[in-house]
Design an enzyme around this catalytic site. Structure first.
Site, PDB file in Angstrom:
ATOM      1  N   GLU A 168      -2.793  10.473 -10.831  1.00  0.00           N
ATOM      2  CA  GLU A 168      -2.843  10.326 -12.289  1.00  0.00           C
ATOM      3  C   GLU A 168      -3.968   9.375 -12.649  1.00  0.00           C
ATOM      4  O   GLU A 168      -4.083   8.302 -12.045  1.00  0.00           O
ATOM      5  CB  GLU A 168      -1.500   9.768 -12.786  1.00  0.00           C
ATOM      6  CG  GLU A 168      -1.445   9.495 -14.285  1.00  0.00           C
ATOM      7  CD  GLU A 168      -0.119   8.907 -14.717  1.00  0.00           C
ATOM      8  OE1 GLU A 168       0.716   8.571 -13.859  1.00  0.00           O
ATOM      9  OE2 GLU A 168       0.088   8.793 -15.934  1.00  0.00           O
TER      10      GLU A 168
ATOM     11  N   HIS B  18       3.149  10.801  -7.508  1.00  0.00           N
ATOM     12  CA  HIS B  18       1.696  10.636  -7.610  1.00  0.00           C
ATOM     13  C   HIS B  18       1.313   9.174  -7.441  1.00  0.00           C
ATOM     14  O   HIS B  18       2.151   8.280  -7.525  1.00  0.00           O
ATOM     15  CB  HIS B  18       1.188  11.137  -8.961  1.00  0.00           C
ATOM     16  CG  HIS B  18       1.842  10.482 -10.153  1.00  0.00           C
ATOM     17  ND1 HIS B  18       2.883  11.053 -10.854  1.00  0.00           N
ATOM     18  CD2 HIS B  18       1.611   9.291 -10.755  1.00  0.00           C
ATOM     19  CE1 HIS B  18       3.235  10.255 -11.839  1.00  0.00           C
ATOM     20  NE2 HIS B  18       2.490   9.170 -11.797  1.00  0.00           N
TER      21      HIS B  18
ATOM     22  N   HIS C 155       0.835  -1.203   0.000  1.00  0.00           N
ATOM     23  CA  HIS C 155       0.000   0.000   0.000  1.00  0.00           C
ATOM     24  C   HIS C 155       0.870   1.253   0.000  1.00  0.00           C
ATOM     25  O   HIS C 155       2.069   1.195   0.218  1.00  0.00           O
ATOM     26  CB  HIS C 155      -0.937   0.020   1.214  1.00  0.00           C
ATOM     27  CG  HIS C 155      -0.256  -0.063   2.550  1.00  0.00           C
ATOM     28  ND1 HIS C 155      -0.243  -1.190   3.334  1.00  0.00           N
ATOM     29  CD2 HIS C 155       0.468   0.861   3.240  1.00  0.00           C
ATOM     30  CE1 HIS C 155       0.433  -0.973   4.429  1.00  0.00           C
ATOM     31  NE2 HIS C 155       0.884   0.271   4.402  1.00  0.00           N
TER      32      HIS C 155
HETATM   33  C1  LIG Z   1      -0.950  -0.678   9.538  1.00  0.00           C
HETATM   34  C2  LIG Z   1       0.364  -0.415   8.817  1.00  0.00           C
HETATM   35  O1  LIG Z   1       0.138  -0.408   7.435  1.00  0.00           O
HETATM   36  C3  LIG Z   1       0.962   0.903   9.164  1.00  0.00           C
HETATM   37  O2  LIG Z   1       1.445   1.608   8.298  1.00  0.00           O
HETATM   38  S1  LIG Z   1       1.005   1.381  10.808  1.00  0.00           S
HETATM   39  C4  LIG Z   1       2.483   2.415  10.782  1.00  0.00           C
HETATM   40  C5  LIG Z   1       2.486   3.444  11.858  1.00  0.00           C
HETATM   41  N1  LIG Z   1       1.397   4.380  11.693  1.00  0.00           N
HETATM   42  C6  LIG Z   1       1.088   5.234  12.677  1.00  0.00           C
HETATM   43  O3  LIG Z   1       1.637   5.212  13.760  1.00  0.00           O
HETATM   44  C7  LIG Z   1      -0.012   6.230  12.310  1.00  0.00           C
HETATM   45  C8  LIG Z   1       0.002   7.456  13.209  1.00  0.00           C
HETATM   46  C9  LIG Z   1       1.294   8.243  13.200  1.00  0.00           C
HETATM   47  N2  LIG Z   1       1.147   9.408  14.057  1.00  0.00           N
HETATM   48  C10 LIG Z   1       1.671   8.708  11.788  1.00  0.00           C
HETATM   49  O4  LIG Z   1       1.247   9.823  11.417  1.00  0.00           O
HETATM   50  O5  LIG Z   1       2.354   7.953  11.091  1.00  0.00           O
HETATM   51  C11 LIG Z   1       3.817   4.163  11.756  1.00  0.00           C
HETATM   52  O6  LIG Z   1       4.832   3.614  12.135  1.00  0.00           O
HETATM   53  N3  LIG Z   1       3.833   5.386  11.169  1.00  0.00           N
HETATM   54  C12 LIG Z   1       5.111   6.071  10.952  1.00  0.00           C
HETATM   55  C13 LIG Z   1       5.304   6.279   9.470  1.00  0.00           C
HETATM   56  O7  LIG Z   1       6.237   7.014   9.119  1.00  0.00           O
HETATM   57  O8  LIG Z   1       4.513   5.731   8.680  1.00  0.00           O
HETATM   58 NI    NI Z   2       1.279   1.062   6.363  1.00  0.00          NI
END
Ligand SMILES: C[C@@H](O)C(=O)SC[C@H](NC(=O)CC[C@H](N)C(=O)O)C(=O)NCC(=O)O
Ligand code: NI
Length: 146
Positions: free
Chosen positions: A123, A80, A5
């Site tokens: 896109e 994009h 993703h």
């Molecule tokens: C579920 C899996 O696909 C993830 O990407 S969870 C990764 C995690 N996300 C968060 O902690 C969301 C909230 C955080 N405040 C943020 O904005 O990222 C994470 O490790 N995020 C850090 C990153 O850089 O993606």
């Molecule tokens: Ni993720």
């Protein structure tokens, strides 16, 4: 290795879901609320990817909504996300009718660019052969950058 993703941080989840789902056409496949981290993750998939997304959780867009307001700057090194659409004119018309600026109109019947409410460039490419040039798209100028 396989693609899973692309994660996009969004500033307003309702506004973002209206754009990514109601106007762009993606479908919500699951969401995760994290009370401790104070954030919500919403995973979206394109209609033709739904079966694969349900089975393999890919390919998806992961919208991240942080409950505490943050300002997201920079990231212009990011280019994009690209989607193939069955009818690029219908897709652009639906987006335009929903108030989305068509930054790069499909003058060639093949390619268009829009931006999400948080400035993520998207896109759109016509599935198969390009459509014949058609108004108003054929003579519509670009609007800003994408
Ligand atoms: C579920 C899996 O696909 C993830 O990407 S969870 C990764 C995690 N996300 C968060 O902690 C969301 C909230 C955080 N405040 C943020 O904005 O990222 C994470 O490790 N995020 C850090 C990153 O850089 O993606
Ligand atoms: Ni993720």
């Amino acid at each position: 290795m396989r693609y899973l993703h692309t994660m996009v941080r969004v500033t307003d989840l309702d506004v973002s879901l209206r754009f990514w789902c109601d106007l762009l056409g993606l479908r919500e496949v699951r969401r995760m609320e994290n009370e401790a981290g104070r954030f919500t993750l919403v995973f979206l998939a394109a209609p033709k990817d739904l079966d694969r997304s349900a089975a393999e959780r890919s390919p998806e867009v992961e919208l991240t909504y942080n409950w505490d307001p943050e300002v997201y700057t920079g990231g212009r090194n990011f280019g994009h996300l690209a989607y193939k659409v069955d009818d690029i004119y219908a897709a652009c018309q639906r987006l335009a009718d929903g108030g989305v600026t068509i930054n790069r109109p499909p003058r060639d019947g093949r390619m268009a660019f829009v931006r999400s409410p948080d400035g993520i460039s998207i896109e759109l490419l016509q599935e198969g052969e390009p459509q014949a040039p058609a108004e108003p798209w054929a003579s519509m100028p670009n609007t800003g950058t994408w």
